[in-house]
Design a protein around this motif. Sequence first.
Motif, PDB file in Angstrom:
ATOM      1  N   ARG A 256      38.571  -0.470  17.576  1.00  0.00           N
ATOM      2  CA  ARG A 256      38.884  -0.979  18.924  1.00  0.00           C
ATOM      3  C   ARG A 256      38.246  -0.124  20.004  1.00  0.00           C
ATOM      4  N   GLY A 257      38.032   1.135  19.704  1.00  0.00           N
ATOM      5  CA  GLY A 257      37.446   2.032  20.694  1.00  0.00           C
ATOM      6  C   GLY A 257      35.931   2.007  20.744  1.00  0.00           C
ATOM      7  N   GLN A 258      35.282   1.357  19.775  1.00  0.00           N
ATOM      8  CA  GLN A 258      33.822   1.321  19.737  1.00  0.00           C
ATOM      9  C   GLN A 258      33.295   0.101  20.483  1.00  0.00           C
ATOM     10  N   SER A 259      32.348   0.335  21.363  1.00  0.00           N
ATOM     11  CA  SER A 259      31.777  -0.772  22.123  1.00  0.00           C
ATOM     12  C   SER A 259      30.776  -1.572  21.294  1.00  0.00           C
ATOM     13  N   ASP A 260      30.159  -0.941  20.295  1.00  0.00           N
ATOM     14  CA  ASP A 260      29.155  -1.633  19.494  1.00  0.00           C
ATOM     15  C   ASP A 260      29.732  -2.272  18.226  1.00  0.00           C
TER      16      ASP A 260
ATOM     17  N   ASP B 203      32.487  -8.400  17.025  1.00  0.00           N
ATOM     18  CA  ASP B 203      33.653  -9.096  17.565  1.00  0.00           C
ATOM     19  C   ASP B 203      34.654  -9.402  16.458  1.00  0.00           C
TER      20      ASP B 203
ATOM     21  N   ARG C  43      42.503 -11.005  16.834  1.00  0.00           N
ATOM     22  CA  ARG C  43      42.871  -9.830  17.620  1.00  0.00           C
ATOM     23  C   ARG C  43      44.387  -9.777  17.701  1.00  0.00           C
TER      24      ARG C  43
ATOM     25  N   THR D 212      46.933  -1.735  19.291  1.00  0.00           N
ATOM     26  CA  THR D 212      46.907  -0.276  19.410  1.00  0.00           C
ATOM     27  C   THR D 212      48.305   0.300  19.238  1.00  0.00           C
TER      28      THR D 212
END
Length: 133
Positions: A70-74, A77, A81, A86
């Motif tokens: 969840r913290g990685q932008s790359d 998708d 969800r 979290t």
Amino acid sequence: MLALSERGQLPAALGRLASGRRTPDVAILTTGVVAVMLALGGDFVTSITASSASRLLIFMVCAAALLRLRGQSDAPDARFRLPLGTVVATCVIVVCGALLVAASAELARLAVLIVVGGLLWLMSNGRRWFRRA
């Protein structure tokens, strides 16, 4: 063990196939020896505790992976969800950790297995992992 060995995550000897049968004899023998040692080395309650603790560790690792992804932008998708994922993942880690601490007296064997597994992982992946970090 065969798949992990083929991917370089365990020593190559564990992935060696027998010439006639094309079976991973070393991996099968290793698994059998470890299972017999664990079965003969303890009582039923200790075995159940170790089994439960290993599942709790898996749950904790999956929850930590959720937090990291969840913290990685790359990251790709997500197909699904989880609302408040979290919070849920953090609660899973805390509760599983508390359960492991409560059962810590029974977990000496599991600790030995984790250390052995960690050493095997370091032997096969340690250099690559430390270069990335």
